[in-house]
Write a protein that holds these residues in place. Sequence first.
Motif, PDB file in Angstrom:
ATOM      1  N   UNK A  34       0.852  -1.192   0.000  1.00 32.74           N
ATOM      2  CA  UNK A  34       0.000   0.000   0.000  1.00 32.74           C
ATOM      3  C   UNK A  34       0.888   1.243   0.000  1.00 32.74           C
ATOM      4  N   UNK A  35       0.897   1.929  -1.108  1.00 30.01           N
ATOM      5  CA  UNK A  35       1.684   3.152  -1.276  1.00 30.01           C
ATOM      6  C   UNK A  35       0.805   4.333  -0.879  1.00 30.01           C
ATOM      7  N   UNK A  36       0.927   4.767   0.374  1.00 32.53           N
ATOM      8  CA  UNK A  36       0.072   5.849   0.861  1.00 32.53           C
ATOM      9  C   UNK A  36       0.380   7.169   0.166  1.00 32.53           C
ATOM     10  N   UNK A  37       1.597   7.339  -0.312  1.00 34.68           N
ATOM     11  CA  UNK A  37       1.940   8.535  -1.068  1.00 34.68           C
ATOM     12  C   UNK A  37       1.180   8.603  -2.373  1.00 34.68           C
ATOM     13  N   UNK A  38       1.049   7.464  -3.043  1.00 31.91           N
ATOM     14  CA  UNK A  38       0.287   7.421  -4.294  1.00 31.91           C
ATOM     15  C   UNK A  38      -1.186   7.710  -4.033  1.00 31.91           C
ATOM     16  N   UNK A  39      -1.727   7.132  -2.973  1.00 28.63           N
ATOM     17  CA  UNK A  39      -3.133   7.370  -2.630  1.00 28.63           C
ATOM     18  C   UNK A  39      -3.363   8.853  -2.360  1.00 28.63           C
ATOM     19  N   UNK A  40      -2.474   9.461  -1.605  1.00 30.08           N
ATOM     20  CA  UNK A  40      -2.599  10.891  -1.295  1.00 30.08           C
ATOM     21  C   UNK A  40      -2.510  11.733  -2.565  1.00 30.08           C
ATOM     22  N   UNK A  41      -1.648  11.332  -3.501  1.00 24.85           N
ATOM     23  CA  UNK A  41      -1.498  12.082  -4.751  1.00 24.85           C
ATOM     24  C   UNK A  41      -2.761  12.002  -5.593  1.00 24.85           C
ATOM     25  N   UNK A  56     -14.517  26.273  -4.170  1.00 25.95           N
ATOM     26  CA  UNK A  56     -13.621  26.759  -3.121  1.00 25.95           C
ATOM     27  C   UNK A  56     -13.850  26.062  -1.781  1.00 25.95           C
ATOM     28  N   UNK A  57     -14.678  25.030  -1.775  1.00 28.00           N
ATOM     29  CA  UNK A  57     -14.765  24.195  -0.576  1.00 28.00           C
ATOM     30  C   UNK A  57     -13.403  23.544  -0.367  1.00 28.00           C
ATOM     31  N   UNK A  58     -12.750  23.847   0.745  1.00 30.35           N
ATOM     32  CA  UNK A  58     -11.356  23.455   0.952  1.00 30.35           C
ATOM     33  C   UNK A  58     -11.260  22.267   1.902  1.00 30.35           C
ATOM     34  N   UNK A  59     -11.345  21.085   1.341  1.00 27.31           N
ATOM     35  CA  UNK A  59     -11.238  19.855   2.125  1.00 27.31           C
ATOM     36  C   UNK A  59      -9.838  19.265   1.987  1.00 27.31           C
ATOM     37  N   UNK A  60      -9.277  18.797   3.089  1.00 22.94           N
ATOM     38  CA  UNK A  60      -7.943  18.186   3.044  1.00 22.94           C
ATOM     39  C   UNK A  60      -7.967  16.832   2.356  1.00 22.94           C
ATOM     40  N   UNK A  61      -9.094  16.113   2.469  1.00 17.40           N
ATOM     41  CA  UNK A  61      -9.272  14.798   1.852  1.00 17.40           C
ATOM     42  C   UNK A  61      -8.167  13.814   2.235  1.00 17.40           C
ATOM     43  N   UNK A  62      -7.875  13.763   3.527  1.00 15.61           N
ATOM     44  CA  UNK A  62      -6.916  12.791   4.048  1.00 15.61           C
ATOM     45  C   UNK A  62      -7.621  11.451   4.217  1.00 15.61           C
ATOM     46  N   UNK A  63      -7.047  10.403   3.655  1.00 18.85           N
ATOM     47  CA  UNK A  63      -7.633   9.071   3.740  1.00 18.85           C
ATOM     48  C   UNK A  63      -7.122   8.357   4.990  1.00 18.85           C
ATOM     49  N   UNK A  64      -8.035   7.973   5.853  1.00 17.28           N
ATOM     50  CA  UNK A  64      -7.691   7.198   7.051  1.00 17.28           C
ATOM     51  C   UNK A  64      -7.982   5.734   6.767  1.00 17.28           C
ATOM     52  N   UNK A  65      -6.978   4.889   6.892  1.00 15.85           N
ATOM     53  CA  UNK A  65      -7.144   3.445   6.685  1.00 15.85           C
ATOM     54  C   UNK A  65      -7.516   2.819   8.027  1.00 15.85           C
ATOM     55  N   UNK A  66      -8.741   2.306   8.107  1.00 15.82           N
ATOM     56  CA  UNK A  66      -9.248   1.783   9.376  1.00 15.82           C
ATOM     57  C   UNK A  66      -9.037   0.288   9.534  1.00 15.82           C
ATOM     58  N   UNK A  67      -8.934  -0.437   8.441  1.00 13.82           N
ATOM     59  CA  UNK A  67      -8.778  -1.896   8.548  1.00 13.82           C
ATOM     60  C   UNK A  67      -8.236  -2.451   7.244  1.00 13.82           C
ATOM     61  N   UNK A  68      -7.808  -3.709   7.274  1.00 13.46           N
ATOM     62  CA  UNK A  68      -7.408  -4.421   6.075  1.00 13.46           C
ATOM     63  C   UNK A  68      -5.977  -4.216   5.627  1.00 13.46           C
ATOM     64  N   UNK A  69      -5.213  -3.396   6.369  1.00 16.55           N
ATOM     65  CA  UNK A  69      -3.809  -3.155   6.038  1.00 16.55           C
ATOM     66  C   UNK A  69      -2.978  -3.327   7.302  1.00 16.55           C
ATOM     67  N   UNK A  70      -1.912  -4.120   7.201  1.00 19.87           N
ATOM     68  CA  UNK A  70      -1.037  -4.358   8.359  1.00 19.87           C
ATOM     69  C   UNK A  70       0.412  -4.332   7.884  1.00 19.87           C
ATOM     70  N   UNK A  71       1.203  -3.518   8.551  1.00 20.06           N
ATOM     71  CA  UNK A  71       2.627  -3.368   8.218  1.00 20.06           C
ATOM     72  C   UNK A  71       2.829  -3.064   6.735  1.00 20.06           C
ATOM     73  N   UNK A  72       1.942  -2.216   6.207  1.00 18.09           N
ATOM     74  CA  UNK A  72       2.120  -1.704   4.850  1.00 18.09           C
ATOM     75  C   UNK A  72       1.585  -2.550   3.724  1.00 18.09           C
TER      76      UNK A  72
END
Length: 360
Positions: A34-41, A56-72
């Motif tokens: 899981x390349x979190x940098x790619x997801x953020x891009x 102009x709605x300014x959302x950060x759109x940060x993705x929080x991974x809640x499950x299904x990923x362990x040690x990358x």
Amino acid sequence: MNTFGQRLRVTTFGESHGPAIGCVIDGLPAGLAVDEGFIAAQMARRRPGQNAFATQRNEADVVEILSGVFEGVTTGTPVALMIRNTNQKSGDYETLKHLFRPGHADITYHAKYGVRDYRGGGRSSARETAARVAAGAFAQLMLREIGITIQSGICEIDGLVGQTIDFAHAAKSEIFALDPACEDEWKKRILSAKNSHDSVGGAALIVAHGVPAGLGEPLYYKLDALLAAALMGINGVKAVDIGDGRDAARMRGSQNNDPITPDGFFSNHAGGVLGGISTGAPVVARAWFKPTPSIFLPQQTITTDHQATQLMIKGRHDPCIAIRGSVVAEAMVALTLADLSLLNLGSRIDHLKTLYQSSR
């Protein structure tokens, strides 16, 4: 119907002005890095509030991974993603509580459910598509592992058709313009409509490279049918072309057929799909977006008790939804190809033999 896909299933949740939106991805193979940098891009490409050509709605759109990923890496269990809403202005919609906005889903949601979230359209808002882009980023990570890459960009705005396809230019363009020669004029037209309190439509081109022959499940799960459904399911998309699309209807068979050579197809009018199955040529699709329905001009409408009235909306809206919509279109193509790639594992016995023999 908030879930799509067969082997790779995505369920989205949330509303435009709720606390968060998100999705659950079920069916991703275990061991996917899981390349979190790619997801953020990918999220940054769709993110609002970045320039004059978007809301102009300014959302950060940060993705929080809640499950299904362990040690990358993915674990093979459902991947749950959440994107918090942090910049809502629900008060802008208070006057719409008892009104229907022309061009929006307000009136149809009310007819179907008898209740609706009038704050930005609730579930029908394009805000929901941020979850699709997040899920599509995971799909693209999977597809990259098997040699499939996807590119997208804008090929038409306000009726002006681009003549050049330059994905490298689109990647650095504020409006994802595929034709550098058209970019300035496209921008002028968008800003002209915006300054006139109006909006414009446009078209996005999506091309998938490295798609092997054989993806698609005839007769009722065809690749082109699924792409059309996935793209038509995006807010504001009113038409989809596969390959030459509508232009094919204006050709003769001698012009439209793609000659076959020992080195592959001589042309690609079919857009990489024949009989609902991929040919091995690039898969090509176009999605046509209507003008943004949220415009700042007086409009005739009715109230929820069917009284005629005039509407003046407030809020923050894209003057051309095709621009950020192109990123969503790319995500939907990725999810469709990822789903069909997983389904294709069971199409031939040698696929299964190779899979199981390699694991012994």
